[in-house]
Write a protein that holds these residues in place. Sequence first.
Motif, PDB file in Angstrom:
ATOM      1  N   THR A 126      40.430  46.268  17.766  1.00  0.00           N
ATOM      2  CA  THR A 126      41.590  46.450  18.635  1.00  0.00           C
ATOM      3  C   THR A 126      42.870  45.838  18.079  1.00  0.00           C
ATOM      4  OG1 THR A 126      41.187  44.390  19.833  1.00  0.00           O
ATOM      5  CG2 THR A 126      40.052  46.360  20.617  1.00  0.00           C
ATOM      6  N   GLY A 127      42.759  44.870  17.192  1.00  0.00           N
ATOM      7  CA  GLY A 127      43.934  44.161  16.710  1.00  0.00           C
ATOM      8  C   GLY A 127      44.248  42.928  17.535  1.00  0.00           C
ATOM      9  N   TYR A 128      43.579  42.785  18.692  1.00  0.00           N
ATOM     10  CA  TYR A 128      43.780  41.602  19.535  1.00  0.00           C
ATOM     11  C   TYR A 128      42.636  40.609  19.297  1.00  0.00           C
ATOM     12  CZ  TYR A 128      47.119  44.336  22.321  1.00  0.00           C
ATOM     13  OH  TYR A 128      48.170  45.088  22.737  1.00  0.00           O
ATOM     14  N   ASP A 129      42.926  39.346  19.471  1.00  0.00           N
ATOM     15  CA  ASP A 129      41.889  38.323  19.549  1.00  0.00           C
ATOM     16  C   ASP A 129      41.587  38.145  21.037  1.00  0.00           C
ATOM     17  OD1 ASP A 129      40.191  36.213  19.448  1.00  0.00           O
ATOM     18  OD2 ASP A 129      41.580  34.810  18.504  1.00  0.00           O
ATOM     19  N   MET A 130      40.567  38.855  21.519  1.00  0.00           N
ATOM     20  CA  MET A 130      40.329  38.942  22.962  1.00  0.00           C
ATOM     21  C   MET A 130      39.546  37.766  23.514  1.00  0.00           C
ATOM     22  SD  MET A 130      39.464  42.993  23.423  1.00  0.00           S
ATOM     23  CE  MET A 130      38.013  42.922  22.367  1.00  0.00           C
ATOM     24  N   ARG A 131      39.011  36.918  22.646  1.00  0.00           N
ATOM     25  CA  ARG A 131      38.192  35.819  23.125  1.00  0.00           C
ATOM     26  C   ARG A 131      39.021  34.829  23.955  1.00  0.00           C
ATOM     27  NH1 ARG A 131      36.269  33.721  17.487  1.00  0.00           N
ATOM     28  NH2 ARG A 131      38.500  34.107  17.202  1.00  0.00           N
ATOM     29  N   GLN A 132      38.490  34.505  25.108  1.00  0.00           N
ATOM     30  CA  GLN A 132      39.048  33.455  25.960  1.00  0.00           C
ATOM     31  C   GLN A 132      40.434  33.789  26.530  1.00  0.00           C
ATOM     32  OE1 GLN A 132      35.854  32.283  25.417  1.00  0.00           O
ATOM     33  NE2 GLN A 132      36.765  30.348  26.083  1.00  0.00           N
TER      34      GLN A 132
END
Length: 879
Positions: free
Chosen positions: A518-524
């Motif tokens: 996705t290109g995002y760091d979705m963790r947390q």
Amino acid sequence: MCPDKDDLDEEIRGHLAISIKERIERGEDPSSARLAALREFGNVTLTRDSMRGVWLPRWFDAAEALGRDIRFALRALLRAKGLAATVVVTLALGIGANAAIFSVVRNVLLRPLVNRDEDRLIYIRQSAPGIGAENTTFSVPEIDDLKSRVTTISAFGDFSTVDFAMAGLGGEPRMVKAGVVGGSFFDVMGLRPVLGRLINAQDDGPNAAGAAVLTHRFWTTSLNSDPTVIGKTIRLGPRTATVVGVLEPSVPYPAATEIIANVVTSPHHLGATMVTNRTHRMTELFGRLAPGASVEGARAELTSVHAALMREHPDSYSTRGNVQLRVRTLRDQIASPARTILLLLLAAAAVVFVIACSNVANLILARSVRREGELAVRAALGAGSGALRRTLLAESLVLCGAGAVLGVVLARPFVALVSGYAARFSVRALEVSVDASVLWVGAGLAMAAAVLLAYVPRLPSPHAPAGLGLATGGVRITPGTNRRLRVFATTQIAFSFVLLAGAGTLLATLVALQTARTGYDMRQVLTFNIPAAVTGFGDPKAIAFYQETTRRISRLPGVERVAVGSFVPWRDAGSMGPGFQFTVEGYTPADGEEDLRGRMRMVGPRFFAVLGVPVLAGRDFTEGDRRGKEPVTIVSQSVAQRLFANGDAVNRHLTWTDPVFSIYGKPIPSRIVGVVADVDDENVVPGPALTIYQPAYQSGVAGRLFVRAAGDPYALVPAVTRVVREIAADQPVERAATLEDVRAEVLSPERVNAFVFSGFAGIALLIAVVGVAGVLAFSVSARTREFGVRLAIGSAPRHLLAGVLSEGVRIAAIGIAAGAAGGYVLALVAARFFATVELPGALPVIGATAVLIGAAVVASLMPAARASRVDVLQALRSE
């Protein structure tokens, strides 16, 4: 009126009594007179039956005979409980699935709306497919022009979807999806109140009092059908409104709204941007046909008027957008999104029913072979083919009737499951409930299956030399019976292949979506909706609210970073339309080329750090990028590379040129201060995205909160909510979810698609495996003597094992080939009616083939093992 049995017996006794009396009067003794009268009368039972045949209609005898056959069938099936249970459950799955899905199809696609004269009600849609905008809606000036020029429409109704922060009906402040309508809307829609009144012409105008109508679903579910709600004052954003009525149960279209209010409740609708800007489009349009007008006539006139408006105002319509006008009845418009998926479900259920009938036909055919001796005896004793066929029909009716009863019981949870699934595509599915259609569809399918199964077996001939088949105790399979057994098994495999390949395609799509980067760091990362409907929109108070909110939340234990923005990735997809036109200093478009369109996003300082989006050049926004300071912007990497060969966009000036901004006067250029990596917040599978980020503290627009947590993100929800409410007591704080869960929620339709069709495929596979195993087991049973002879002359058991296994694989291979050919032809035919039909890729086809071959081998193992363990002496002695 026909006499009953007692009347008939009384008539016979009376006739005999008269005959006996006459004989006694002629001098005969009573005993001799009685015997003579009986001899003269003949067989009393036969005479009674003959007289009943004269007195009673022919169908009565047939029904009585069928009743006897049904009683006989019940006794016979009670002695074959395993077969009966298998047939009933198999048919119940096929009948229940079809009855449930047809019930949903009927309610969503066929049932009339509650709207008055709904066939006169049309929906008008403006679209720009060239720029990916399926519904651009209308602006107020466009609607006014249509009203003044169109004669085939007697009245227009307008509807704008708005999210209001509502307070005043008890509970905490909350966001409600509302409709803002003009006074003619409910009259055009042909709807009525169940309580109070609806909005009318008296509620129009800037000086009218705020008025709100509750939808029936909101009134019953959220307010427990409270009749005292009429007259209560509620707050919708910065305005107040009085609840004036409750709407009758109806389809919530174009959006699943909870409240419908008049225009005065929305300050934006009274502003100059809304009233005068031709490109500010946010209103859905409905119309009621004038007397004598047809949908085709209205479509032609509206299309002509719309084309004239585009010629008169060329700057308001994108040339590349290929702007179009579509007109259809409201019922078609509501049903159309669900039509394709429901028809596919109905087709899948029909395939399951065919597979179930094929499997049951195999079982019935095998049972009839074992009953050949019984049927031959009955034929030899004088039973005609009609009587024998009626016996088989009675047995089929008992089995299919029981299957239909169980299927109707299963249909109830099936309806709830399918309607919940279909609600993702059409709001009409929310109204679906179990009705009589489930019963008559179940009964119809049961009758069709019973007639089909009654004519599957071949009847024995009383004239054939071996007709009785009493000389041996073994089972004999004729070549015709053998072919039919294999045809039915092959049919099951073929249809199972089609379903498995389709389900495999959906599963492959789901896996591709879930594994896409996705290109995002979705963790947390935790997201909240904190709309500015209470704190203000675009004003200094909103900016102060967002700044104070981020400052206080950043001090909470467990919070690493916090930022505001205007758009939650994927969840808010489509809410900003196809984007806005812009140009950048130093870039010259080619002749005839329109300015590029980009997505506008408002974000606060640290937004990119919170979501893990790297800044590739320049800088991030800071607290100093606020009103009164230099206008700045940040662009995505695609913008920089698209406009400049070296990607160097920093310190160039970007200007919005879209006509929608003309109401604000001459556009002000903003300096590009940074370039960030591409992220696609609209699509789960990312593609190049032209995105322009504006500082939220300059525009005053945000509405979304992003928090990066050090530990469990959901543990922060109460603390964040408390902080926001301390700053603004009436501020809604809603839809708290991690970015990972947001993405999972967006993928849920794809997941449900794969689950539903995999369920159908699984049921079909299970039935097909049982069918193949049954055919091979019966074949082994019939060939016991052959296997015994082959073992006696030296054949190895493993050869018999391999032979039966290869027979199962051969049935599966023929079925797969037939399914592939049939599926290909079906896809070509379906492509003529559905634009989105695609053939499965190589992986789903190979997967479906492997599963069916493996299933065929598993189904063949037990019969093959039985064949390899045949006792030679017992096999030879059995003949």
